[in-house]
Design a protein around this motif. Sequence first.
Motif, short mmCIF file in Angstrom:
data_model
loop_
_atom_site.label_atom_id
_atom_site.label_comp_id
_atom_site.label_asym_id
_atom_site.label_seq_id
_atom_site.Cartn_x
_atom_site.Cartn_y
_atom_site.Cartn_z
N THR A 132 0.83 -1.21 0.00
CA THR A 132 0.00 0.00 0.00
C THR A 132 0.86 1.25 0.00
O THR A 132 0.57 2.22 -0.71
CB THR A 132 -0.93 0.00 1.23
OG1 THR A 132 -1.78 -1.16 1.18
CG2 THR A 132 -1.80 1.25 1.25
N LYS A 133 1.94 1.25 0.77
CA LYS A 133 2.85 2.41 0.80
C LYS A 133 3.49 2.64 -0.57
O LYS A 133 3.62 3.79 -1.02
CB LYS A 133 3.93 2.21 1.86
CG LYS A 133 3.45 2.38 3.29
CD LYS A 133 4.60 2.23 4.28
CE LYS A 133 4.14 2.45 5.71
NZ LYS A 133 5.24 2.28 6.68
N GLU A 134 3.87 1.55 -1.22
CA GLU A 134 4.49 1.66 -2.55
C GLU A 134 3.48 2.22 -3.56
O GLU A 134 3.82 3.06 -4.39
CB GLU A 134 4.97 0.28 -2.98
CG GLU A 134 5.73 0.29 -4.31
CD GLU A 134 6.22 -1.10 -4.70
OE1 GLU A 134 6.54 -1.28 -5.89
OE2 GLU A 134 6.28 -1.99 -3.83
N PHE A 135 2.23 1.75 -3.47
CA PHE A 135 1.18 2.23 -4.37
C PHE A 135 0.88 3.71 -4.11
O PHE A 135 0.72 4.50 -5.04
CB PHE A 135 -0.08 1.39 -4.19
CG PHE A 135 -1.22 1.76 -5.11
CD1 PHE A 135 -1.04 1.81 -6.48
CD2 PHE A 135 -2.47 2.07 -4.59
CE1 PHE A 135 -2.09 2.15 -7.34
CE2 PHE A 135 -3.52 2.41 -5.42
CZ PHE A 135 -3.34 2.45 -6.80
N MET A 144 -4.88 -1.14 -4.29
CA MET A 144 -4.26 -1.37 -5.60
C MET A 144 -4.97 -2.49 -6.35
O MET A 144 -5.07 -2.46 -7.58
CB MET A 144 -2.78 -1.72 -5.39
CG MET A 144 -1.99 -1.91 -6.66
SD MET A 144 -0.24 -2.21 -6.29
CE MET A 144 0.41 -2.41 -7.94
N ASP A 145 -5.49 -3.48 -5.62
CA ASP A 145 -6.16 -4.61 -6.26
C ASP A 145 -7.48 -4.21 -6.91
O ASP A 145 -8.02 -4.97 -7.71
CB ASP A 145 -6.43 -5.72 -5.22
CG ASP A 145 -5.15 -6.33 -4.68
OD1 ASP A 145 -4.14 -6.30 -5.42
OD2 ASP A 145 -5.15 -6.82 -3.54
N GLY A 146 -7.98 -3.02 -6.58
CA GLY A 146 -9.25 -2.57 -7.14
C GLY A 146 -9.11 -1.78 -8.42
O GLY A 146 -10.11 -1.23 -8.92
N LEU A 147 -7.90 -1.67 -8.97
CA LEU A 147 -7.66 -0.86 -10.17
C LEU A 147 -7.13 -1.70 -11.32
O LEU A 147 -6.21 -2.50 -11.13
CB LEU A 147 -6.64 0.25 -9.85
CG LEU A 147 -6.15 1.11 -11.02
CD1 LEU A 147 -7.30 1.94 -11.58
CD2 LEU A 147 -5.00 2.01 -10.59
N ARG A 148 -7.73 -1.54 -12.49
CA ARG A 148 -7.20 -2.12 -13.72
C ARG A 148 -7.32 -1.09 -14.84
O ARG A 148 -8.29 -0.34 -14.90
CB ARG A 148 -7.95 -3.40 -14.11
CG ARG A 148 -7.68 -4.59 -13.20
CD ARG A 148 -6.24 -5.05 -13.25
NE ARG A 148 -6.02 -6.21 -12.39
CZ ARG A 148 -5.74 -6.15 -11.10
NH1 ARG A 148 -5.65 -4.96 -10.50
NH2 ARG A 148 -5.55 -7.24 -10.38
#
Length: 372
Positions: free
Chosen positions: A93-96, A342-346
Amino acid sequence: MIHKHAFEALDRTLKDILMPDCSNSEALPFGGKVIVFGGDFRQILPVVPNGSRQDIVNASLSSSYIWNKCKLLTLTKNMRLTVGMNHGDIDKTKEFAKWLLDIGEGKLGGRNDGEAVIDIPQELLITESTNPIGNLINFVYPSILESFNDPNYFQERAILAPKNDVVHEINGTLLAMFPGDHKEYLSSDSICQSENVTDHIRHNVYPPDVLNGLKVSGMPNHKLVLKVGVPIMLLRNLDQKNGLCNGTRLQVVKLGDRIIEAKVISGNNIGTRTFIPRINLSPSDKRIPFKLQRRQFPIAVCFAMTINKSQGQSLSKVGLFLKQPVFTHGQLYVAVSRVKSMDGLRMLILDVEGNVTNKTTNVVYKEIFSNL
């Protein structure tokens, strides 16, 4: 996104009201009242029709005389990503979050003097080339035919695109997939009676079919096709006290001949049912040489929406469709920062030949940050 002239008008008005006889009124902004501004200059700036880069930056609050009298307080924690985060995903999450800030500040893709081409991480991309749009739809709206009756299904999902024509294309595709019979609503279009236009021009130069064909940003189209259960978005403020504002999302419950019943699925009044009537709408688009009056329901189908419309929303699933790249400051940052994880974005990115790619344009006007 508010033009600096709105703030300056409020400043002068409060000075006139609160300090009419005070000699030092010029020294006290807003007549001595404390005003709190909230915003992020990485996001989309005020919209200036046909405006240049300089016009857009100059319209922002940071270019106003008021800005020099502001005390700047900086928020440093991305609460959208933090709330509900699993402890095992802290580093991810921090990296995103850092990647989002780098996009917003134009630090990716080398030197960015307005535009730069950047590479998108592979884990965020739709790479299937056989049916890429179908894959994007399946990511954002999985099992849509089985789940659309779930009151929570449409609350935090959306497909985003920079321009209205792509949004209409996606909405049309999903509407065709949706079960049930459709109902068409046609608008009544005319030139406003206040316009100094002769009857000859009114009836011959701008007949009804010409007016019906006009598609204006922020206005419903002449032909509105709906089905029960479809998500819609309000395009005008109808009842601000009860949360029926421009941008509020609803789901169609019943389609009448003269009125539409819908329930709110965004904001603070989720679940509230309301009735939407036809109203008279007039665009502010200066490219139209007369004042158009369109009587239509002030709504649009919103399986997909423009990036500008999504600003301020928090979503769990976001599919970003870049058939063409973004075209103004902050659009890419706004689009990718709507998600809670991050998993919610494509992202589905197409090049000029229509092929799937991992590169896109990021537009950042870095001079907007000079006074921060």
